[in-house]
Every structure is written in structure tokens, then in C-alpha cells.
Design a protein around this motif. Structure first.
Motif, PDB file in Angstrom:
ATOM      1  N   TYR A 164      -2.246   6.329  10.390  1.00  0.00           N
ATOM      2  CA  TYR A 164      -1.833   6.455  11.788  1.00  0.00           C
ATOM      3  C   TYR A 164      -0.970   5.270  12.212  1.00  0.00           C
ATOM      4  O   TYR A 164       0.107   5.426  12.758  1.00  0.00           O
ATOM      5  N   ARG A 165      -1.463   4.064  11.890  1.00  0.00           N
ATOM      6  CA  ARG A 165      -0.730   2.871  12.320  1.00  0.00           C
ATOM      7  C   ARG A 165       0.608   2.745  11.592  1.00  0.00           C
ATOM      8  O   ARG A 165       1.578   2.260  12.140  1.00  0.00           O
ATOM      9  N   PHE A 166       0.650   3.168  10.351  1.00  0.00           N
ATOM     10  CA  PHE A 166       1.897   3.065   9.600  1.00  0.00           C
ATOM     11  C   PHE A 166       2.922   4.098  10.071  1.00  0.00           C
ATOM     12  O   PHE A 166       4.094   3.794  10.279  1.00  0.00           O
TER      13      PHE A 166
ATOM     14  N   PHE B 127       1.287   4.666   1.257  1.00  0.00           N
ATOM     15  CA  PHE B 127       0.719   5.548   2.272  1.00  0.00           C
ATOM     16  C   PHE B 127       0.915   7.020   1.929  1.00  0.00           C
ATOM     17  O   PHE B 127       0.360   7.884   2.569  1.00  0.00           O
TER      18      PHE B 127
ATOM     19  N   PHE C 154       8.513   9.075   1.590  1.00  0.00           N
ATOM     20  CA  PHE C 154       9.011   7.985   2.408  1.00  0.00           C
ATOM     21  C   PHE C 154       9.364   6.708   1.626  1.00  0.00           C
ATOM     22  O   PHE C 154      10.448   6.166   1.745  1.00  0.00           O
ATOM     23  N   GLU C 155       8.424   6.231   0.802  1.00  0.00           N
ATOM     24  CA  GLU C 155       8.634   4.971   0.080  1.00  0.00           C
ATOM     25  C   GLU C 155       9.838   5.077  -0.864  1.00  0.00           C
ATOM     26  O   GLU C 155      10.645   4.169  -0.959  1.00  0.00           O
TER      27      GLU C 155
ATOM     28  N   PHE D  47      -7.659   7.051   7.700  1.00  0.00           N
ATOM     29  CA  PHE D  47      -6.840   7.780   8.648  1.00  0.00           C
ATOM     30  C   PHE D  47      -6.106   6.811   9.582  1.00  0.00           C
ATOM     31  O   PHE D  47      -4.919   6.968   9.861  1.00  0.00           O
ATOM     32  N   GLU D  48      -6.833   5.791  10.031  1.00  0.00           N
ATOM     33  CA  GLU D  48      -6.220   4.836  10.960  1.00  0.00           C
ATOM     34  C   GLU D  48      -5.085   4.049  10.315  1.00  0.00           C
ATOM     35  O   GLU D  48      -4.107   3.713  10.959  1.00  0.00           O
TER      36      GLU D  48
ATOM     37  N   MET E  80       0.835  -1.199   0.000  1.00  0.00           N
ATOM     38  CA  MET E  80       0.000   0.000   0.000  1.00  0.00           C
ATOM     39  C   MET E  80       0.873   1.254   0.000  1.00  0.00           C
ATOM     40  O   MET E  80       1.896   1.304   0.642  1.00  0.00           O
TER      41      MET E  80
END
Lengths: 322, 196
Positions: B24-26, B3, B120-121, B20-21, B1
Motif C-alpha cells: 500500500y505504502r509503495f 514489491f 514495475f521494477e 499489505f501495508e 524489496m
């Protein structure tokens, strides 16, 4: 200042006040030195961003949320989060790099987490899947998932809240047992020393496959599949799933469980070896919940209903016929 | 995925809690790591990251559809961290001089960390490619040091090398990463000119 020393400082390996002062004196002595420190420090941080340490992620509370959030159902677990962080000493976190494949990419990197007996742990994977790991569990997962399936490997017990992704099935490999899912909440119990492996479905749908025969069973919520490892036989049962998943909320629950089951689970929970007197023949069945009780309190509780004598010696407990 | 994708950003802007979650978790562990590296304070870092996500949710409607979510998250974390470092520093000033000086140096480093165009990726992929180019022994030492968080002494023991060799391999890896990555990202333009 040599580069090696500066790197050691950035890694946090320098603790002596004299050395720290020496390094800080050097950094502060010229803008060029500060710049050298900055470049090395920032490079160090940037290369670490892809591999942050697994941390316990607190729930995000949406302001004025009308909808029940994903985390809501895990709220009881989160109450233990603070204590948990202290107990979050993972046995070891290590990376395995497989032999250089032709298409070398991040998906070849695996993390392995080993949770010691007596402890539990929780992590989030790259795709957002949350995993709760029970005592004495070894869990291996790729840093980044591959392009087709999301494969993870487990010995022991884990609860999965799998992030939905129809295109990339999530596959839990537990030796003889393989569980394939798309996005769901379920428990897998597969300790190598146990005669039976099981998977319990709380939400969604999963397919449990016995890897030697290739035989598979589809489960619906509230069902459990038990695999007898010697005969390769699979049984499908209706269960109260809470009994099999409450460990992730730091509760150990039993409902009408035989004495041997209680003892076996207690061994993992408290990280002790319990030896049973072979002449002991307990017909009692237990319905109870272990929350914060100590090992001693638990043994006392058991001795109220079953006539036993017990002796705790360090990490071993002997249970005898009185 | 992905992000950092525009799609997930659009879902957040339109108030999709599950999107959103996911973000958030990533990002939670990553931003937390980022802040801790400069603040040397786990509690303060945790609070900063919570603030960043609260702000993302609160201000989602004012975000641009074509913003870079990566850059937004890292930039807000950076700015909040800089503010907190100043606060921590003034608190440390009297009782712990060394800590205060360390925070001073970190403040300057973090100020120079260019997060404005951070992807980031892309960064992770480029780092991986650069790592693949290292000689195997050098890569092994660097990865043990960087990703397994092992001390030089532990690496030396495990691989049966001298500590000097381990230190030299890490320097070599960083030097090579520096030159391999300098063309890729604005971030690295800032980073990779460190003088030997």
C-alpha cells in the motif's frame, strides 16, 4: 503540430484557451494524431511512475480488523492530514545526480526535501519507511536504497518509523551523529545551529554513534541519547518519549522546560526570529502544549507567568524586560 | 524489496496485514500519480486508489498465487479511472468544453495503456539504463523536466539555455527512450511507435 508543442501540452504548460483548442483540434482531427498523442502521453506517464511526487498517504483501514493496525497509533496525526496537504508546499524537491559511477544504477539518485520553518511534512520511502519532518529540516534520501545499507541524511529533526529489514540496516546520518537501526520508531534532532544533537527511541532498538570518536551507545525504548557537539560527550537519559515525538502529530509539548527552550522551539514552529533581552532572567519552567494557538496567543500565555513585554514586527519578535 | 514478487502476493492472499501495508505504502503514490495524469482531478484519483486497495484486500482470497501484483494494481486502477473519466466528462460537458475534450483524448490514451503484463521494477530499471545512454546534457534536461517537475522556462533559466534548446533536448530524449525501450516490454510495444 510540432512535437515540442505536444510535449508542452502533456507537461501541463499550455494554459491559453486558443492554444488548448488548437491542440485538441489537432488530436481530434485524425485517429493517427490521437495515436501520436497517446504514445507520447503514455510514455511520459510511464517514465514518471518511478518518481511520483511525495504525497501524504492516508491510513488504510482494514475492514473488521481485530489487530491494531500500524497506522492506528498515528491517527491523531491523520486528523490534520487535510490541512496538511495544503501546507504541503515543500520548499523544494530536487534530484541530485552524482557523477556517473561505474555501476550506474538507480541507487545513485537522491531526493532532497527542505521543509520551510513554520511547516512540517511527511513522506514514505521506497522501502515503506515513514518519515515525519519537522520545521526547518533538510532531508536527503536515495530514490532506491543501495544493496547493503539504507542510508539517509538529515539536518534538523525527523521521526522515523523504519520498515523492518534485518538484512539492510537503516542508517540516519546527521553530521556528527549516526543512528543505526534495523526496524524501529525513533526521533532524531540535529539542527546545525544547536549545541546538542539527540535521538529518542520509542520502539525497537537503535545504536547511536558519534562519528568523530566512533563511540556508540545502544538504546532501549524510552531512552534518549544526547550528544554534546563540542566535547563529543554522549549522555543516556530516561525520558517520556512523547514529549520529543508529539510534533509529528502537530503538537508542540513542553514538560518542565526552561524559558529558553520554549523560545527556541517556538522560533522553528512559527518561523519567526525571537530576540531575547539579555537582562531577562526567567527561572520559570513551562509545562504546556501548543496545538493551534497563534504566535500572539502563545506570547500572551508566556507573559502571564513571566513578566515580559513583546513586540511582533513581521517575522521577528522582540522580548523585553518590562 | 521486490514489491511485485510472488512472495509478497502470497502473504497478502493469506491475510498478512503488514505485507499489505508495505504494498500500500509503495504503490499509493504511484497509482495516485498514474490516475491523476489522465483524470486531471486529484480528489477523484485519491478515491480511485483507495477503492483499488480496498478491492485488493477484499478479494485477496480469490487472487491466483502466480498473478502479477503490479499488473493487477495498474489494471484495476486503469479500469476504474476509465469509468470515472466517463462520469467526469458527462458532468463537464456543458460548462467546460475544453476539459471535456481533454478527458476524451485521455480516455483513448489510457485505454491503449497496456497494463496486462506490467512489471514495475523491470520497467524502472530499463528506463534508467536508457537514460544512462543519453548524452549528459540531454539527460540533465530530461531529468529536470521529468523528475523535478520543472517547467521548460525554469530549466532554460537554470542551465542558461534557450527555451527552444530545452524543448529540442526533451524531444530528443523521448525519441531515444522510445527506440531503446521498444524491445523490452509489451507495454512499450504499444508506446514506442510514435511518429515524428
Amino acid at each position: 503540430m510540432n512535437e515540442e508543442k505536444l510535449i508542452r501540452y502533456i507537461k501541463g504548460e499550455i494554459v491559453s484557451e486558443t492554444e488548448l483548442t488548437e491542440i485538441l483540434d489537432w488530436i481530434e482531427s485524425s485517429p493517427e494524431n490521437q495515436e501520436s498523442y497517446t504514445r507520447l502521453k503514455n510514455l511520459w506517464v510511464a517514465t514518471g511512475l518511478g518518481h511520483p511526487e511525495p504525497v501524504s498517504i492516508p491510513a488504510f483501514v482494514f475492514p473488521n480488523s481485530k489487530q491494531k493496525s500500524f497506522y492506528y497509533s498515528f491517527a491523531p496525526f491523520l486528523r490534520y492530514a487535510a490541512v496538511f496537504v495544503l501546507a504541503f508546499v515543500l520548499g523544494s524537491v530536487s534530484l541530485y545526480f552524482f557523477g556517473k559511477s561505474e555501476h550506474s544504477e538507480l541507487s545513485g539518485c537522491y531526493n532532497t526535501i527542505e521543509v520551510p520553518y513554520g511547516e512540517r511534512s511527511q513522506i514514505s520511502l521506497y522501502d515503506g519507511t515513514k518519515v515525519w519532518l519537522n520545521s526547518g529540516t533538510k532531508f536527503r534520501y536515495p530514490v532506491v536504497f543501495g544493496s547493503r545499507t539504507r542510508d539517509v541524511f538529515i539536518e534538523g529533526e525527523a521521526f522515523f518509523a523504519v520498515a523492518k529489514d534485518q538484512e539492510h540496516p537503516f542508517v540516519v546520518n546527521a553530521g556528527q551523529l549516526k543512528v543505526e537501526v534495523l526496524g524501529t520508531h525513533f526521533n532524531v534532532c540535529a539542527y546545525p545551529e544547536d549545541r546538542e544533537f539527540s535521538t529518542t527511541l520509542e520502539e525497537g532498538s537503535v545504536k547511536a554513534v558519534e562519528t568523530e570518536t566512533g563511540q556508540g551507545i545502544k538504546l532501549i525504548p524510552g531512552e534518549q541519547m544526547v550528544l554534546h557537539r563540542e566535547t563529543n560527550q554522549m549522555r543516556q537519559l530516561k525520558v517520556n518519549t512523547e514529549l520529543y515525538t508529539s510534533w509529528k502529530e502537530n503538537l508542540l509539548r513542553f514538560d518542565d522546560a526552561p524559558f529558553e527552550d520554549v523560545i527556541k522551539k517556538m522560533e522553528r514552529w512559527y518561523d519567526v526570529k525571537i530576540t531575547l533581552d539579555p537582562t531577562l532572567d526567567s527561572k520559570e519552567r513551562y509545562t504546556l502544549t501548543i496545538k493551534t494557538e497563534s504566535l500572539r496567543e502563545m506570547l500572551q500565555l508566556l507573559s502571564r507567568t513571566t513578566k515580559i513585554n513583546y513586540e511582533i514586527k513581521g517575522n521577528t519578535v522582540e522580548i523585553k524586560n518590562p | 524489496m521486490d514489491f511485485g514478487s510472488k512472495e509478497i502476493l502470497q502473504q497478502i492472499i493469506s491475510g498478512d496485514e503488514s505485507a499489505f501495508e508495505k504494498v500500500y505504502r509503495f504503490y499509493y503514490p504511484r497509482l495516485n500519480y498514474f490516475a491523476t495524469q489522465y483524470l486531471f482531478d486529484a480528489e477523484a484519483s485519491k478515491n480511485i486508489v483507495q477503492d483499488v486497495f480496498t478491492e485488493l484486500w477484499d478479494k485477496r482470497e480469490s487472487l491466483q498465487y502466480d498473478s502479477n501484483l503490479n499488473a493487477w494494481l495498474f489494471t484495476v486502477t486503469k479500469n476504474k479511472s476509465l469509468k470515472v473519466i466517463s462520469q467526469l466528462k458527462s458532468r463537464q460537458n456543458y460548462d467546460n468544453h475544453i476539459k471535456s475534450r481533454q478527458l476524451d483524448a485521455n480516455y483513448k490514451s489510457l485505454s491503449d495503456f497496456d497494463t496486462s503484463n506490467f512489471v514495475f521494477e523491470e520497467l524502472q530499471t530499463q528506463i534508467q539504463i536508457a537514460l544512462d545512454r543519453l548524452p549528459p546534457a540531454c539527460r540533465k534536461v530530461f531529468e529536470m523536466s521529468r523528475f523535478e517537475d520543472k517547467k521548460n522556462r525554469e530549466i532554460a533559466e537554470e542551465l542558461n539555455l534557450s527555451i527552444k534548446t530545452v524543448e529540442a533536448q526533451i524531444s530528443k530524449a523521448l525519441r531515444s527512450l522510445k527506440s531503446d525501450l521498444k524491445d523490452y516490454l509489451p507495454l512499450f510495444y504499444m508506446l514506442f511507435f510514435f511518429q515524428e
